[in-house]
Motif scaffolding. Structure first.
Motif, short mmCIF file in Angstrom:
data_model
loop_
_atom_site.label_atom_id
_atom_site.label_comp_id
_atom_site.label_asym_id
_atom_site.label_seq_id
_atom_site.Cartn_x
_atom_site.Cartn_y
_atom_site.Cartn_z
N VAL A 1 -8.70 -32.96 -42.40
CA VAL A 1 -9.07 -32.12 -41.25
C VAL A 1 -8.64 -32.75 -39.93
N VAL A 2 -8.46 -34.08 -39.89
CA VAL A 2 -8.21 -34.80 -38.64
C VAL A 2 -7.00 -34.28 -37.85
N PRO A 3 -5.86 -33.93 -38.50
CA PRO A 3 -4.71 -33.44 -37.71
C PRO A 3 -5.03 -32.20 -36.85
N LEU A 4 -6.04 -31.43 -37.22
CA LEU A 4 -6.37 -30.22 -36.46
C LEU A 4 -6.95 -30.56 -35.08
N PHE A 5 -7.42 -31.82 -34.88
CA PHE A 5 -7.92 -32.22 -33.56
C PHE A 5 -6.78 -32.44 -32.58
N TRP A 6 -5.59 -32.66 -33.11
CA TRP A 6 -4.42 -32.81 -32.24
C TRP A 6 -4.01 -31.44 -31.71
N LYS A 7 -3.81 -30.50 -32.63
CA LYS A 7 -3.43 -29.14 -32.24
C LYS A 7 -3.58 -28.23 -33.45
N VAL A 8 -4.13 -27.04 -33.23
CA VAL A 8 -4.26 -26.09 -34.33
C VAL A 8 -3.07 -25.14 -34.27
N ASP A 9 -2.03 -25.50 -35.01
CA ASP A 9 -0.87 -24.63 -35.12
C ASP A 9 -0.41 -24.62 -36.57
N TYR A 10 0.69 -23.94 -36.84
CA TYR A 10 1.14 -23.80 -38.23
C TYR A 10 1.44 -25.14 -38.88
N PHE A 11 2.04 -26.06 -38.11
CA PHE A 11 2.41 -27.36 -38.67
C PHE A 11 1.17 -28.16 -39.07
N THR A 12 0.21 -28.29 -38.16
CA THR A 12 -0.97 -29.11 -38.47
C THR A 12 -1.81 -28.45 -39.58
N LEU A 13 -1.87 -27.12 -39.58
CA LEU A 13 -2.59 -26.44 -40.67
C LEU A 13 -1.88 -26.66 -42.01
N LEU A 14 -0.54 -26.73 -41.97
CA LEU A 14 0.22 -26.98 -43.19
C LEU A 14 -0.02 -28.40 -43.70
N VAL A 15 -0.08 -29.37 -42.77
CA VAL A 15 -0.41 -30.75 -43.16
C VAL A 15 -1.78 -30.80 -43.81
N PHE A 16 -2.75 -30.12 -43.19
CA PHE A 16 -4.11 -30.04 -43.74
C PHE A 16 -4.08 -29.41 -45.13
N GLY A 17 -3.37 -28.29 -45.27
CA GLY A 17 -3.35 -27.57 -46.53
C GLY A 17 -2.69 -28.36 -47.65
N ILE A 18 -1.59 -29.04 -47.35
CA ILE A 18 -0.88 -29.84 -48.36
C ILE A 18 -1.74 -31.01 -48.81
N ALA A 19 -2.36 -31.71 -47.86
CA ALA A 19 -3.20 -32.86 -48.21
C ALA A 19 -4.40 -32.42 -49.05
N THR A 20 -5.01 -31.31 -48.67
CA THR A 20 -6.15 -30.81 -49.43
C THR A 20 -5.75 -30.43 -50.84
N SER A 21 -4.66 -29.71 -50.97
CA SER A 21 -4.20 -29.28 -52.30
C SER A 21 -3.82 -30.47 -53.18
N SER B 1 -20.84 -17.89 -32.04
CA SER B 1 -21.51 -16.90 -31.19
C SER B 1 -21.81 -17.46 -29.81
N TYR B 2 -22.16 -18.76 -29.74
CA TYR B 2 -22.59 -19.33 -28.47
C TYR B 2 -21.56 -20.25 -27.84
N ARG B 3 -20.67 -20.87 -28.63
CA ARG B 3 -19.66 -21.76 -28.08
C ARG B 3 -18.37 -21.66 -28.92
N PRO B 4 -17.63 -20.56 -28.77
CA PRO B 4 -16.46 -20.32 -29.62
C PRO B 4 -15.21 -21.08 -29.16
N SER B 5 -15.33 -22.39 -28.96
CA SER B 5 -14.19 -23.17 -28.49
C SER B 5 -13.47 -23.80 -29.68
N PRO B 6 -12.17 -24.11 -29.55
CA PRO B 6 -11.43 -24.77 -30.63
C PRO B 6 -12.05 -26.10 -31.04
#
Length: 430
Positions: free
Chosen positions: A297-317, A372-377
């Motif tokens: 999950v850590v790469p998503l703190f850098w930026k939530v884009d296709y690349f970081t989500l792909l890194v997350f997805g590959i590592a998880t799988s 609902s109360y703090r919808p921030s990234p």
């Protein structure tokens, strides 16, 4: 003579394992084709994360109730009928989405209820069939094959869906994919007729789970906490990851490609780990898997884009099989640790699922409150990291139990066959 009988039993069990894998593959495949895009479809109709969250909550509550209420039917009646009805109701769910069209967002509670009933019926019956068709020495292998099949379905189906939806545009592509899923569910029902009817299992004990929790040294107290912890992650990740990919890219085609890549990694990982996993590896293998899918999950703190989500997805799988294979196998070994426990397998499976659904419910409710109360990234990322690390808690709760067999004397195939043959003398087998 005894050896020949055991070889025949082993052959029949192997055929039932493959048939069960086939039914599971069709059910998972039909859902993979469409369920990845159900939340996206609802999101496109109404950009509201809380609506998606409430859809998941209704699904989880109804699924848990279905498990508990259907337990009597599965144990005392027709478990094969419950399996088929679960597939049929899944088909009804997609038929409803087709019929409602853009009005689907107005019927979120209804859709959540129908999907919850389907999941509850199918997975309760499937887990009982899975327990009866496998033994402690084949459970890790079966879970590896099931994971392999699931990864294959999740690799090909969403990718094809993404291509179809992207090319047809509008809601036409969605409607075609949902319609194809209906056909696959029908195939699943037909294949289920080749599964062997199973005997009745005695009287259903409505309060067994509560009694387990009240007993001071009952190992199920710790296992129930572990299942709740596992559910915390599943409640959010079950719908949020794919939705984040779509929100980041705005493209169903790229969402399908994401699923193709990550599931291909998962397929290879499940194939390799499923072949080499043994009970002796469970403790530290599970720890390594839990640690790596938490760090993913850590790469998503850098930026939530296709690349970081792909890194997350590959590592998880890549590392998920290290975690998921031992935790599932361990719990089912506990259910079959002796004859008395095996006779209460329906109640134990339900107890396990209620813990998982309680965790899913708690995680999703927290998610709804936060967005609902703090919808921030940052808030969403902290949620993903917090609940995404729950596998480490699962490992910590089970770590001592993973060092030894789940019970004093797990049932061998021949013992399980004897238990089932005695049960088969009861009238009206299911």
């Amino acid at each position: 003579m005894a050896e020949r009988t055991e070889r025949l039993d082993r052959g029949r069990d192997a055929r039932q394992e493959w048939l069960l894998l086939g039914v599971n593959g069709l059910f998972v495949g039909a859902n993979a084709l469409s369920s990845t895009f159900v939340n996206v479809y609802l999101w496109k109709l109404k950009n509201d994360l809380t609506m998606i969250g409430w859809f998941a909550v209704v699904h989880q509550i109804v699924m848990a109730l279905t498990f508990w209420l259907a337990g009597k039917w599965v144990k005392e009646g027709n478990k094969l009928g419950a399996l088929r009805l679960g597939i049929v109701v899944a088909a009804v769910f997609y038929a409803l989405v087709l019929l409602l069209g853009p009005q689907a967002v107005r019927y979120i509670p209804l859709l959540g209820c129908v999907q919850g009933i389907s999941s509850g019926l199918f997975w309760l019956a499937f887990n009982i069939f899975y327990f009866e068709a496998t033994a402690p020495d084949s459970r890790d292998r079966f879970n590896g094959r099931a994971g392999l099949l699931g990864s294959g379905s999740n690799m090909i189906a969403p990718w094809l869906s993404g291509i179809v939806i992207a090319r047809l545009g509008g809601t036409v592509g969605y409607r075609l994919i949902f319609a194809i899923s209906l056909g696959i569910f029908v195939a699943g029902v037909l294949l289920s007729f080749f599964l062997k009817r199973r005997p009745k299992l005695g009287r259903y004990d409505w309060s067994l789970g509560l009694r387990k929790l009240r007993e001071k040294n009952n190992p199920w107290r710790t296992v129930s906490l572990a299942m709740i912890a596992q559910g915390l992650r599943e409640g959010i990740f079950g719908f949020m990851v794919m939705l984040l990919v779509y929100i980041a890219t705005g493209s169903e085609l790229r969402l399908g490609n994401f699923s193709l890549i990550t599931s291909a990694v998962g397929l290879v990982s499940f194939w390799f780990i499923g072949r080499m996993y043994k009970p002796v590896y469970r403790k530290w293998g599970m720890f390594a898997g839990a640690l790596m899918i938490s760090l993913a999950v850590v790469p998503l703190f850098w930026k939530v884009d296709y690349f970081t989500l792909l890194v997350f997805g590959i590592a998880t799988s890549m590392f998920m099989p290290l975690y998921s294979i031992p935790v599932v196998s361990f719990v089912f070994d506990m259910i079959g640790r002796d004859k008395a426990s095996a006779e209460r397998r329906v109640e134990s499976v339900i107890f396990r699922e209620l813990g998982l659904n309680l965790g899913r419910f708690a995680g999703t409710i927290v998610f709804i409150a936060v967005v609902s109360y703090r919808p921030s990234p940052l808030a969403v990322n902290l949620l993903l990291l917090g609940f995404g690390s729950s596998p480490l808690l699962v490992w910590w709760l089970l770590r001592d139990k993973l060092e030894a067999p789940a019970g004093p004397s797990p049932l061998r195939r021949s013992e399980r066959a004897g238990l089932l043959s005695r049960r088969s003398r009861l009238p009206s087998p299911s």
